[in-house]
Design a protein around this motif. Structure first.
Motif, PDB file in Angstrom:
ATOM      1  N   GLY A 137     -84.851  32.519  -7.186  1.00 53.06           N
ATOM      2  CA  GLY A 137     -84.531  32.566  -5.765  1.00 53.06           C
ATOM      3  C   GLY A 137     -83.184  33.199  -5.494  1.00 53.06           C
ATOM      4  N   ALA A 138     -82.180  32.849  -6.296  1.00 55.06           N
ATOM      5  CA  ALA A 138     -80.841  33.426  -6.116  1.00 55.06           C
ATOM      6  C   ALA A 138     -80.838  34.915  -6.394  1.00 55.06           C
ATOM      7  CB  ALA A 138     -79.855  32.710  -7.038  1.00 55.06           C
ATOM      8  N   ASP A 141     -82.389  36.686  -3.385  1.00 53.90           N
ATOM      9  CA  ASP A 141     -81.456  36.608  -2.267  1.00 53.90           C
ATOM     10  C   ASP A 141     -80.285  37.567  -2.460  1.00 53.90           C
ATOM     11  OD1 ASP A 141     -80.753  35.167   0.213  1.00 53.90           O
ATOM     12  OD2 ASP A 141     -79.026  34.481  -0.948  1.00 53.90           O
ATOM     13  N   LYS A 145     -79.191  40.931  -0.132  1.00 57.92           N
ATOM     14  CA  LYS A 145     -77.863  41.002   0.475  1.00 57.92           C
ATOM     15  C   LYS A 145     -77.067  42.204  -0.031  1.00 57.92           C
ATOM     16  CE  LYS A 145     -77.336  36.044   1.374  1.00 57.92           C
ATOM     17  NZ  LYS A 145     -76.605  34.802   1.044  1.00 57.92           N
ATOM     18  N   TYR A 215     -90.123  37.751   2.295  1.00 61.10           N
ATOM     19  CA  TYR A 215     -88.796  37.601   1.724  1.00 61.10           C
ATOM     20  C   TYR A 215     -87.723  37.617   2.809  1.00 61.10           C
ATOM     21  CZ  TYR A 215     -90.233  37.808  -3.113  1.00 61.10           C
ATOM     22  OH  TYR A 215     -90.794  37.522  -4.336  1.00 61.10           O
ATOM     23  N   MET A 218     -87.590  34.210   4.056  1.00 64.81           N
ATOM     24  CA  MET A 218     -86.979  33.324   3.071  1.00 64.81           C
ATOM     25  C   MET A 218     -85.467  33.416   3.120  1.00 64.81           C
ATOM     26  SD  MET A 218     -89.407  33.882  -0.245  1.00 64.81           S
ATOM     27  CE  MET A 218     -91.144  33.417  -0.253  1.00 64.81           C
ATOM     28  N   GLU A 219     -84.972  34.640   3.183  1.00 58.49           N
ATOM     29  CA  GLU A 219     -83.523  34.818   3.185  1.00 58.49           C
ATOM     30  C   GLU A 219     -82.917  34.195   4.444  1.00 58.49           C
ATOM     31  OE1 GLU A 219     -80.135  38.341   3.240  1.00 58.49           O
ATOM     32  OE2 GLU A 219     -82.205  38.740   3.811  1.00 58.49           O
ATOM     33  N   LYS A 220     -83.612  34.339   5.548  1.00 60.35           N
ATOM     34  CA  LYS A 220     -83.096  33.805   6.806  1.00 60.35           C
ATOM     35  C   LYS A 220     -83.062  32.288   6.799  1.00 60.35           C
ATOM     36  CE  LYS A 220     -83.904  34.065  11.798  1.00 60.35           C
ATOM     37  NZ  LYS A 220     -84.770  34.635  12.861  1.00 60.35           N
ATOM     38  N   ALA A 222     -83.099  30.331   3.979  1.00 56.82           N
ATOM     39  CA  ALA A 222     -82.550  29.728   2.765  1.00 56.82           C
ATOM     40  C   ALA A 222     -81.048  29.589   2.851  1.00 56.82           C
ATOM     41  CB  ALA A 222     -82.926  30.568   1.545  1.00 56.82           C
ATOM     42  N   SER A 223     -80.561  28.549   2.188  1.00 54.00           N
ATOM     43  CA  SER A 223     -79.110  28.362   2.128  1.00 54.00           C
ATOM     44  C   SER A 223     -78.576  28.648   0.732  1.00 54.00           C
ATOM     45  CB  SER A 223     -78.763  26.923   2.541  1.00 54.00           C
ATOM     46  OG  SER A 223     -79.427  25.995   1.696  1.00 54.00           O
ATOM     47  N   GLY A 225     -80.397  30.536  -1.763  1.00 51.07           N
ATOM     48  CA  GLY A 225     -81.322  31.455  -2.414  1.00 51.07           C
ATOM     49  C   GLY A 225     -82.716  31.307  -1.842  1.00 51.07           C
ATOM     50  N   ALA A 226     -83.473  32.391  -1.922  1.00 49.15           N
ATOM     51  CA  ALA A 226     -84.814  32.387  -1.354  1.00 49.15           C
ATOM     52  C   ALA A 226     -85.701  31.373  -2.077  1.00 49.15           C
ATOM     53  CB  ALA A 226     -85.418  33.786  -1.467  1.00 49.15           C
TER      54      ALA A 226
END
Length: 247
Positions: A137-138, A141, A145, A215, A218-220, A222-223, A225-226
Protein backbone atom coordinates in the motif's frame (compact mmCIF):
# COMPACT_ATOMS: atom_id res chain seq x y z
CA UNK A 1 8.15 -90.34 -60.30
CA UNK A 2 5.05 -88.42 -61.29
CA UNK A 3 3.23 -89.77 -58.25
CA UNK A 4 5.88 -88.40 -55.88
CA UNK A 5 5.66 -84.92 -57.41
CA UNK A 6 1.92 -84.82 -57.10
CA UNK A 7 2.08 -85.90 -53.47
CA UNK A 8 4.64 -83.20 -52.65
CA UNK A 9 2.55 -80.51 -54.34
CA UNK A 10 -0.53 -81.63 -52.47
CA UNK A 11 1.33 -81.39 -49.13
CA UNK A 12 2.42 -77.82 -49.89
CA UNK A 13 -1.13 -76.81 -50.80
CA UNK A 14 -2.50 -78.28 -47.58
CA UNK A 15 0.11 -76.45 -45.49
CA UNK A 16 -0.65 -73.16 -47.22
CA UNK A 17 -4.35 -73.56 -46.72
CA UNK A 18 -3.91 -74.39 -43.04
CA UNK A 19 -1.76 -71.31 -42.26
CA UNK A 20 -4.56 -68.67 -42.38
CA UNK A 21 -6.75 -70.88 -40.24
CA UNK A 22 -4.00 -71.27 -37.65
CA UNK A 23 -3.35 -67.49 -37.67
CA UNK A 24 -7.06 -66.81 -37.23
CA UNK A 25 -7.21 -69.19 -34.27
CA UNK A 26 -4.20 -67.43 -32.68
CA UNK A 27 -5.39 -63.86 -33.34
CA UNK A 28 -9.00 -64.38 -32.26
CA UNK A 29 -8.26 -64.98 -28.53
CA UNK A 30 -6.01 -61.91 -28.49
CA UNK A 31 -8.73 -59.75 -30.04
CA UNK A 32 -11.36 -61.19 -27.72
CA UNK A 33 -9.19 -60.46 -24.66
CA UNK A 34 -9.24 -56.74 -25.51
CA UNK A 35 -13.01 -56.72 -25.09
CA UNK A 36 -12.92 -58.75 -21.90
CA UNK A 37 -11.19 -55.89 -20.01
CA UNK A 38 -13.41 -53.08 -18.72
CA UNK A 39 -11.68 -49.75 -18.18
CA UNK A 40 -12.62 -46.31 -16.95
CA UNK A 41 -11.04 -43.13 -18.31
CA UNK A 42 -11.82 -40.38 -15.80
CA UNK A 43 -10.72 -36.86 -14.94
CA UNK A 44 -10.80 -34.88 -11.70
CA UNK A 45 -9.25 -31.83 -10.12
CA UNK A 46 -8.03 -30.69 -6.75
CA UNK A 47 -7.99 -27.13 -5.50
CA UNK A 48 -6.54 -25.37 -2.51
CA UNK A 49 -6.84 -21.73 -1.52
CA UNK A 50 -3.89 -19.86 -0.04
CA UNK A 51 -2.99 -16.28 0.79
CA UNK A 52 -0.53 -14.74 -1.69
CA UNK A 53 2.87 -13.58 -0.53
CA UNK A 54 3.91 -11.34 -3.41
CA UNK A 55 2.37 -8.79 -5.77
CA UNK A 56 3.18 -7.36 -9.18
CA UNK A 57 2.22 -3.81 -10.13
CA UNK A 58 2.40 -2.22 -13.56
CA UNK A 59 2.64 1.56 -13.39
CA UNK A 60 4.05 4.38 -15.44
CA UNK A 61 4.34 8.02 -16.37
CA UNK A 62 2.87 9.73 -19.43
CA UNK A 63 3.89 13.27 -20.40
CA UNK A 64 3.15 15.58 -23.33
CA UNK A 65 5.17 18.50 -24.72
CA UNK A 66 5.41 20.53 -27.96
CA UNK A 67 8.58 18.68 -29.00
CA UNK A 68 9.67 15.07 -28.78
CA UNK A 69 12.79 15.98 -26.81
CA UNK A 70 10.82 17.98 -24.28
CA UNK A 71 8.24 15.22 -23.81
CA UNK A 72 10.95 12.62 -23.26
CA UNK A 73 12.92 14.85 -20.89
CA UNK A 74 9.86 15.61 -18.77
CA UNK A 75 8.98 11.93 -18.70
CA UNK A 76 12.47 10.90 -17.61
CA UNK A 77 12.51 13.45 -14.80
CA UNK A 78 9.12 12.33 -13.51
CA UNK A 79 9.93 8.61 -13.81
CA UNK A 80 13.19 9.07 -11.88
CA UNK A 81 11.13 10.47 -9.01
CA UNK A 82 8.80 7.46 -9.15
CA UNK A 83 11.71 4.99 -9.06
CA UNK A 84 13.30 6.93 -6.20
CA UNK A 85 10.04 6.67 -4.28
CA UNK A 86 9.98 2.90 -4.86
CA UNK A 87 13.53 2.55 -3.59
CA UNK A 88 12.72 4.63 -0.54
CA UNK A 89 9.74 2.35 0.07
CA UNK A 90 12.05 -0.67 0.29
CA UNK A 91 11.74 -2.02 -3.28
CA UNK A 92 15.18 -3.13 -4.58
CA UNK A 93 16.33 -2.32 -8.12
CA UNK A 94 16.13 -5.98 -9.19
CA UNK A 95 12.37 -5.87 -8.63
CA UNK A 96 11.86 -2.79 -10.84
CA UNK A 97 11.85 -3.56 -14.56
CA UNK A 98 11.07 -1.30 -17.51
CA UNK A 99 8.26 -2.94 -19.47
CA UNK A 100 7.41 -0.26 -22.02
CA UNK A 101 8.84 2.96 -23.48
CA UNK A 102 6.96 4.85 -26.19
CA UNK A 103 7.16 8.21 -27.92
CA UNK A 104 4.44 9.24 -30.36
CA UNK A 105 3.19 12.33 -32.18
CA UNK A 106 -0.20 13.71 -31.15
CA UNK A 107 -2.56 15.27 -33.69
CA UNK A 108 -5.75 17.31 -33.58
CA UNK A 109 -8.33 16.27 -36.15
CA UNK A 110 -10.88 18.67 -37.61
CA UNK A 111 -13.37 17.60 -40.25
CA UNK A 112 -12.35 18.47 -43.83
CA UNK A 113 -8.97 19.71 -42.65
CA UNK A 114 -5.57 17.99 -42.57
CA UNK A 115 -4.40 16.72 -39.15
CA UNK A 116 -2.60 19.36 -37.11
CA UNK A 117 0.39 18.36 -34.97
CA UNK A 118 -0.36 19.16 -31.34
CA UNK A 119 2.84 17.84 -29.80
CA UNK A 120 4.43 14.61 -28.61
CA UNK A 121 3.56 12.08 -25.94
CA UNK A 122 6.14 10.04 -24.04
CA UNK A 123 5.17 7.01 -21.97
CA UNK A 124 7.35 4.91 -19.67
CA UNK A 125 6.01 1.77 -17.97
CA UNK A 126 7.66 -0.27 -15.22
CA UNK A 127 6.69 -3.60 -13.67
CA UNK A 128 7.32 -3.71 -9.94
CA UNK A 129 7.47 -6.91 -7.87
CA UNK A 130 6.66 -6.45 -4.19
CA UNK A 131 7.85 -9.42 -2.11
CA UNK A 132 6.70 -7.92 1.19
CA UNK A 133 2.96 -7.27 1.02
CA UNK A 134 3.19 -5.07 4.10
CA UNK A 135 4.94 -2.52 1.86
CA UNK A 136 2.42 -2.75 -0.98
CA UNK A 137 0.00 0.00 0.00
CA UNK A 138 2.78 2.45 0.86
CA UNK A 139 4.57 1.69 -2.40
CA UNK A 140 1.47 2.42 -4.48
CA UNK A 141 0.76 5.57 -2.53
CA UNK A 142 4.35 6.82 -2.84
CA UNK A 143 4.54 6.28 -6.59
CA UNK A 144 1.31 8.18 -7.25
CA UNK A 145 2.49 11.07 -5.09
CA UNK A 146 5.86 11.03 -6.89
CA UNK A 147 4.22 11.49 -10.28
CA UNK A 148 3.01 8.12 -11.57
CA UNK A 149 -0.17 8.89 -13.50
CA UNK A 150 -0.82 5.39 -14.82
CA UNK A 151 -1.43 2.33 -12.66
CA UNK A 152 -2.53 -0.35 -15.12
CA UNK A 153 -3.10 -3.21 -12.74
CA UNK A 154 -2.00 -5.33 -9.83
CA UNK A 155 -1.80 -9.12 -9.54
CA UNK A 156 -0.91 -11.44 -6.70
CA UNK A 157 1.10 -14.65 -6.64
CA UNK A 158 3.20 -17.07 -4.63
CA UNK A 159 6.98 -17.09 -4.32
CA UNK A 160 6.96 -20.88 -4.12
CA UNK A 161 3.69 -22.56 -5.20
CA UNK A 162 4.94 -26.14 -4.75
CA UNK A 163 3.30 -26.73 -1.33
CA UNK A 164 -0.07 -25.46 -2.56
CA UNK A 165 0.20 -27.50 -5.77
CA UNK A 166 1.04 -30.67 -3.84
CA UNK A 167 -2.00 -30.18 -1.61
CA UNK A 168 -4.14 -29.72 -4.73
CA UNK A 169 -2.63 -32.90 -6.23
CA UNK A 170 -3.61 -34.93 -3.16
CA UNK A 171 -7.17 -33.62 -3.35
CA UNK A 172 -7.28 -34.40 -7.07
CA UNK A 173 -6.18 -38.02 -6.54
CA UNK A 174 -8.78 -38.49 -3.78
CA UNK A 175 -11.49 -37.11 -6.04
CA UNK A 176 -10.39 -39.31 -8.95
CA UNK A 177 -10.32 -42.45 -6.78
CA UNK A 178 -13.76 -41.70 -5.34
CA UNK A 179 -15.17 -41.20 -8.83
CA UNK A 180 -13.68 -44.49 -10.03
CA UNK A 181 -15.16 -46.35 -7.05
CA UNK A 182 -18.56 -44.80 -7.71
CA UNK A 183 -18.60 -45.83 -11.37
CA UNK A 184 -17.38 -49.31 -10.50
CA UNK A 185 -20.17 -49.88 -7.97
CA UNK A 186 -22.79 -48.44 -10.31
CA UNK A 187 -21.84 -50.91 -13.05
CA UNK A 188 -21.39 -53.95 -10.84
CA UNK A 189 -17.60 -53.94 -10.96
CA UNK A 190 -14.74 -53.27 -8.60
CA UNK A 191 -11.56 -51.27 -9.21
CA UNK A 192 -8.69 -53.62 -9.98
CA UNK A 193 -5.81 -51.21 -10.54
CA UNK A 194 -4.77 -47.79 -11.77
CA UNK A 195 -3.26 -48.24 -15.22
CA UNK A 196 -2.25 -44.68 -16.06
CA UNK A 197 -2.26 -41.24 -14.43
CA UNK A 198 -1.51 -37.91 -16.11
CA UNK A 199 -1.51 -34.33 -14.88
CA UNK A 200 -2.80 -31.40 -16.84
CA UNK A 201 -0.87 -28.81 -14.84
CA UNK A 202 -1.63 -26.32 -12.09
CA UNK A 203 -2.50 -22.68 -12.38
CA UNK A 204 -3.13 -19.70 -10.17
CA UNK A 205 -5.82 -17.33 -11.44
CA UNK A 206 -4.91 -13.84 -10.32
CA UNK A 207 -7.50 -11.25 -9.27
CA UNK A 208 -8.51 -8.87 -12.07
CA UNK A 209 -6.39 -5.72 -12.45
CA UNK A 210 -7.49 -2.76 -10.36
CA UNK A 211 -8.01 0.29 -12.60
CA UNK A 212 -6.38 3.65 -12.02
CA UNK A 213 -9.60 5.25 -10.77
CA UNK A 214 -9.71 2.76 -7.91
CA UNK A 215 -6.19 3.72 -6.89
CA UNK A 216 -7.13 7.38 -7.06
CA UNK A 217 -9.91 6.73 -4.54
CA UNK A 218 -7.55 4.71 -2.35
CA UNK A 219 -5.02 7.49 -2.19
CA UNK A 220 -7.71 10.02 -1.35
CA UNK A 221 -9.16 7.90 1.44
CA UNK A 222 -5.90 6.47 2.83
CA UNK A 223 -3.84 7.95 5.60
CA UNK A 224 -0.93 5.53 5.71
CA UNK A 225 -0.85 4.16 2.17
CA UNK A 226 -3.40 2.82 -0.26
CA UNK A 227 -5.44 -0.02 1.30
CA UNK A 228 -4.89 -3.05 -0.96
CA UNK A 229 -6.54 -6.36 -0.10
CA UNK A 230 -4.65 -9.46 -1.32
CA UNK A 231 -7.46 -11.96 -0.70
CA UNK A 232 -6.73 -15.58 -1.64
CA UNK A 233 -5.45 -17.47 -4.64
CA UNK A 234 -7.01 -20.68 -5.94
CA UNK A 235 -4.33 -23.21 -6.90
CA UNK A 236 -5.79 -26.00 -9.02
CA UNK A 237 -4.37 -29.20 -10.52
CA UNK A 238 -6.22 -31.28 -13.14
CA UNK A 239 -5.51 -35.01 -13.56
CA UNK A 240 -6.73 -37.86 -15.78
CA UNK A 241 -6.60 -41.54 -14.85
CA UNK A 242 -7.24 -44.88 -16.54
CA UNK A 243 -8.56 -47.66 -14.26
CA UNK A 244 -9.02 -51.35 -14.96
CA UNK A 245 -12.21 -52.91 -13.55
CA UNK A 246 -13.03 -56.52 -12.70
CA UNK A 247 -16.19 -58.36 -11.71
Amino acid sequence: MKTLVRAGALAIMLATAAAPAAFAQTARPQADSMFQTTTLNLSAYGETRVAPDKATINLGVTTEAPTAAAALAANSEQMNKVIAALRKGGIPDKDIQTSGLNLSAQYDYVQNEPPKLRGYQASNQVTVTVNDLAKLGAAVDATVKAGANQVNGISFGLKDPSAAENAARQDAVKALQAKAELYARATGHRVSRLVNLSEGGGYMPAPPPVPMMAYARMEKDASGGAPVSAGELAVRVDITGLYELTR
